[in-house]
Design a protein around this motif. Structure first.
Motif, PDB file in Angstrom:
ATOM      1  N   ILE A  79       0.833  -1.197   0.000  1.00 48.77           N
ATOM      2  CA  ILE A  79       0.000   0.000   0.000  1.00 48.77           C
ATOM      3  C   ILE A  79       0.870   1.251   0.000  1.00 48.77           C
ATOM      4  O   ILE A  79       1.797   1.382   0.806  1.00 48.77           O
ATOM      5  N   GLU A  80       0.560   2.159  -0.923  1.00 47.48           N
ATOM      6  CA  GLU A  80       1.304   3.417  -1.022  1.00 47.48           C
ATOM      7  C   GLU A  80       1.150   4.229   0.260  1.00 47.48           C
ATOM      8  O   GLU A  80       0.050   4.301   0.792  1.00 47.48           O
ATOM      9  N   ALA A  81       2.196   4.834   0.742  1.00 42.14           N
ATOM     10  CA  ALA A  81       3.533   4.837   0.206  1.00 42.14           C
ATOM     11  C   ALA A  81       4.454   3.898   0.992  1.00 42.14           C
ATOM     12  O   ALA A  81       5.368   3.290   0.451  1.00 42.14           O
ATOM     13  N   ARG A  82       4.188   3.739   2.270  1.00 41.10           N
ATOM     14  CA  ARG A  82       5.176   3.038   3.093  1.00 41.10           C
ATOM     15  C   ARG A  82       5.109   1.528   2.946  1.00 41.10           C
ATOM     16  O   ARG A  82       6.060   0.822   3.279  1.00 41.10           O
ATOM     17  N   GLY A  83       4.016   1.033   2.409  1.00 42.30           N
ATOM     18  CA  GLY A  83       3.950  -0.393   2.079  1.00 42.30           C
ATOM     19  C   GLY A  83       4.864  -0.736   0.919  1.00 42.30           C
ATOM     20  O   GLY A  83       5.204  -1.897   0.690  1.00 42.30           O
ATOM     21  N   ARG A  87      -2.089   1.906  -5.300  1.00 42.59           N
ATOM     22  CA  ARG A  87      -1.688   3.306  -5.329  1.00 42.59           C
ATOM     23  C   ARG A  87      -2.813   4.281  -5.039  1.00 42.59           C
ATOM     24  O   ARG A  87      -3.994   3.963  -5.142  1.00 42.59           O
ATOM     25  N   LYS A  88      -2.398   5.490  -4.701  1.00 46.78           N
ATOM     26  CA  LYS A  88      -3.353   6.595  -4.548  1.00 46.78           C
ATOM     27  C   LYS A  88      -3.872   6.951  -5.939  1.00 46.78           C
ATOM     28  O   LYS A  88      -3.264   6.572  -6.939  1.00 46.78           O
ATOM     29  N   PRO A  89      -4.991   7.674  -6.022  1.00 48.95           N
ATOM     30  CA  PRO A  89      -5.640   7.896  -7.320  1.00 48.95           C
ATOM     31  C   PRO A  89      -4.758   8.616  -8.341  1.00 48.95           C
ATOM     32  O   PRO A  89      -3.948   9.461  -7.981  1.00 48.95           O
ATOM     33  N   ILE A 142       0.636  -5.695   2.538  1.00 47.38           N
ATOM     34  CA  ILE A 142       1.634  -5.123   3.449  1.00 47.38           C
ATOM     35  C   ILE A 142       1.497  -3.603   3.536  1.00 47.38           C
ATOM     36  O   ILE A 142       1.387  -2.921   2.522  1.00 47.38           O
ATOM     37  N   ASP A 143       1.510  -3.110   4.753  1.00 48.53           N
ATOM     38  CA  ASP A 143       1.582  -1.666   4.977  1.00 48.53           C
ATOM     39  C   ASP A 143       2.460  -1.430   6.201  1.00 48.53           C
ATOM     40  O   ASP A 143       2.799  -2.369   6.922  1.00 48.53           O
ATOM     41  N   ASP A 144       2.812  -0.182   6.435  1.00 48.81           N
ATOM     42  CA  ASP A 144       3.639   0.078   7.609  1.00 48.81           C
ATOM     43  C   ASP A 144       2.816   0.127   8.877  1.00 48.81           C
ATOM     44  O   ASP A 144       3.279  -0.244   9.949  1.00 48.81           O
ATOM     45  N   LEU A 145       1.542   0.562   8.741  1.00 48.83           N
ATOM     46  CA  LEU A 145       0.792   0.900   9.955  1.00 48.83           C
ATOM     47  C   LEU A 145      -0.702   0.704   9.751  1.00 48.83           C
ATOM     48  O   LEU A 145      -1.232   0.971   8.681  1.00 48.83           O
ATOM     49  N   ILE A 146      -1.358   0.246  10.799  1.00 48.26           N
ATOM     50  CA  ILE A 146      -2.818   0.221  10.797  1.00 48.26           C
ATOM     51  C   ILE A 146      -3.311   1.122  11.922  1.00 48.26           C
ATOM     52  O   ILE A 146      -2.835   1.041  13.055  1.00 48.26           O
ATOM     53  N   ALA A 147      -4.235   1.995  11.561  1.00 49.61           N
ATOM     54  CA  ALA A 147      -4.853   2.859  12.572  1.00 49.61           C
ATOM     55  C   ALA A 147      -6.330   2.494  12.636  1.00 49.61           C
ATOM     56  O   ALA A 147      -6.735   1.649  13.434  1.00 49.61           O
ATOM     57  N   THR A 148      -7.138   3.086  11.773  1.00 49.47           N
ATOM     58  CA  THR A 148      -8.567   2.725  11.771  1.00 49.47           C
ATOM     59  C   THR A 148      -8.825   1.428  11.010  1.00 49.47           C
ATOM     60  O   THR A 148      -9.860   0.798  11.193  1.00 49.47           O
ATOM     61  N   GLY A 149      -7.912   1.065  10.130  1.00 49.10           N
ATOM     62  CA  GLY A 149      -8.103  -0.129   9.306  1.00 49.10           C
ATOM     63  C   GLY A 149      -8.790   0.171   7.986  1.00 49.10           C
ATOM     64  O   GLY A 149      -8.948  -0.726   7.155  1.00 49.10           O
ATOM     65  N   GLY A 150      -9.166   1.426   7.762  1.00 44.03           N
ATOM     66  CA  GLY A 150      -9.863   1.774   6.521  1.00 44.03           C
ATOM     67  C   GLY A 150      -9.032   1.498   5.273  1.00 44.03           C
ATOM     68  O   GLY A 150      -9.551   1.015   4.266  1.00 44.03           O
ATOM     69  N   THR A 151      -7.756   1.792   5.357  1.00 43.41           N
ATOM     70  CA  THR A 151      -6.883   1.596   4.197  1.00 43.41           C
ATOM     71  C   THR A 151      -6.757   0.111   3.853  1.00 43.41           C
ATOM     72  O   THR A 151      -6.914  -0.298   2.700  1.00 43.41           O
ATOM     73  N   LEU A 152      -6.492  -0.689   4.851  1.00 39.90           N
ATOM     74  CA  LEU A 152      -6.367  -2.127   4.602  1.00 39.90           C
ATOM     75  C   LEU A 152      -7.688  -2.724   4.147  1.00 39.90           C
ATOM     76  O   LEU A 152      -7.725  -3.616   3.298  1.00 39.90           O
TER      77      LEU A 152
HETATM   78  O1  LIG Z   1      -5.636   2.374   9.218  1.00 39.10           O
HETATM   79  P1  LIG Z   1      -5.858   3.699   8.580  1.00 39.10           P
HETATM   80  O2  LIG Z   1      -6.631   4.655   9.459  1.00 39.10           O
HETATM   81  O3  LIG Z   1      -6.503   3.573   7.226  1.00 39.10           O
HETATM   82  O4  LIG Z   1      -4.462   4.422   8.391  1.00 39.10           O
HETATM   83  C1  LIG Z   1      -3.317   3.734   7.970  1.00 39.10           C
HETATM   84  C2  LIG Z   1      -2.699   4.380   6.753  1.00 39.10           C
HETATM   85  O5  LIG Z   1      -2.283   5.719   7.068  1.00 39.10           O
HETATM   86  C3  LIG Z   1      -0.941   5.888   6.641  1.00 39.10           C
HETATM   87  O6  LIG Z   1      -0.859   6.249   5.296  1.00 39.10           O
HETATM   88  P2  LIG Z   1      -1.207   7.709   4.797  1.00 39.10           P
HETATM   89  O7  LIG Z   1      -2.664   7.751   4.403  1.00 39.10           O
HETATM   90  O8  LIG Z   1      -0.752   8.694   5.822  1.00 39.10           O
HETATM   91  O9  LIG Z   1      -0.397   7.815   3.437  1.00 39.10           O
HETATM   92  P3  LIG Z   1       1.187   7.857   3.152  1.00 39.10           P
HETATM   93  O10 LIG Z   1       1.762   6.507   3.554  1.00 39.10           O
HETATM   94  O11 LIG Z   1       1.226   8.042   1.669  1.00 39.10           O
HETATM   95  O12 LIG Z   1       1.787   8.987   3.909  1.00 39.10           O
HETATM   96  C4  LIG Z   1      -0.336   4.516   6.811  1.00 39.10           C
HETATM   97  O13 LIG Z   1       0.849   4.379   6.046  1.00 39.10           O
HETATM   98  C5  LIG Z   1      -1.445   3.612   6.361  1.00 39.10           C
HETATM   99  O14 LIG Z   1      -1.430   3.387   4.962  1.00 39.10           O
END
Ligand SMILES: O=P(O)(O)OC[C@H]1O[C@H](OP(=O)(O)OP(=O)(O)O)[C@H](O)[C@@H]1O
Ligand SMILES: Nc1ncnc2[nH]cnc12
Length: 229
Positions: free
Chosen positions: A127-131, A150-152, A189-199
């Motif tokens: 997942i962009e970018a840190r994934g 990727r982002k749009p 793969i991503d660097d971080l999960i917060a809300t989980g919306g991205t995953l």
């Molecule tokens: O679990 P969530 O609430 O969805 O957040 C997690 C996402 O937030 C960060 O990315 P960010 O959107 O900041 O993009 P970036 O990696 O391009 O800076 C992080 O790298 C995850 O992809």
């Protein structure tokens, strides 16, 4: 759906992401964070969290299979936390310092590789970018192809996309048509999960084209931000 992370205490954490419907079974790796998301498993590796050690310990105690891995503490220590970035109140988890520590960075990749090398994974979706930092070395090591999510408006070919909610507003994730095939077995793969919306969006995107999402994996979990049922 399962999510696995490593914590600085190397303890497994169990969590539920209720905004997504359902999941599969939950077995726990040594440092695991099972998360409910639509019909696949998510796993994450090392965990650096703003949660207090007590929170982590409490959650971790739910995992009977939890074991200590001596590499986790140094991985966690190598992640810098910057307060009030990018805006006041945010404790920004900065993985760039982990990348400067060759041992901790390698240990991070190794932890994922050890977990996934025998899981018959055919595609690692980053997942962009840190994934994009953690995904490719894992893909190479386990013999899987790497697919960028990727982002749009970044990918030049035909794409399929999935919109998802952020803390404020919405975003969109895109993947090239033809990058994956029905029946592929994916690790996200991503660097971080917060809300989980991205995953969650990544899982939906892959499942829409017939891919089986085996797990998702992240380096960091922010359990206090996960969406509650
Ligand atoms: O679990 P969530 O609430 O969805 O957040 C997690 C996402 O937030 C960060 O990315 P960010 O959107 O900041 O993009 P970036 O990696 O391009 O800076 C992080 O790298 C995850 O992809
Ligand atoms: N606290 C945080 N640190 C780094 N990346 C993030 N993405 C969402 N929340 C974050």
């Amino acid at each position: 759906m399962r999510v696995v992370c490593c914590s600085n205490s190397s303890l497994a954490v169990t969590a539920t992401l209720p905004s997504f419907p359902c999941l599969g079974p939950r077995f726990l790796p040594r440092i695991a964070i099972p998360i409910s998301i639509p019909s696949s498993a998510i796993r994450f590796l090392p965990l650096r969290s703003t949660a207090s050690p007590r929170q982590i310990t409490t959650m971790a105690s739910k995992n009977a299979q939890d074991q200590q891995d001596s590499r986790l503490e140094s991985i966690s220590s190598a992640i810098r936390v910057i307060p009030d970035f990018p805006k006041p109140g945010i404790m920004f988890q900065d993985i760039t310092t982990l990348l400067l520590d060759t041992k901790a960075f390698k240990d991070t990749i190794d932890l994922f590789v050890e977990r996934y090398r025998d899981k018959n994974i055919s595609v690692v979706a980053g997942i962009e970018a840190r994934g994009f930092i953690f995904g490719p070395p894992i893909a190479l090591a386990i013999g899987a192809k790497f697919v960028p999510m990727r982002k749009p408006n970044k990918l030049p070919g035909e794409v399929i996309s999935e919109e998802y909610s952020l803390e404020y507003g919405t975003d969109k994730m895109e993947m090239h048509v033809g990058a994956v095939q029905p029946g592929d077995r994916a690790l996200i793969i991503d660097d971080l999960i917060a809300t989980g919306g991205t995953l969650g969006a990544a899982i939906k995107l892959l499942e829409r084209v017939g891919v089986h999402v085996v797990e998702c994996a992240c380096v960091i979990e922010l359990p206090e931000l996960k969406v509650q049922p």
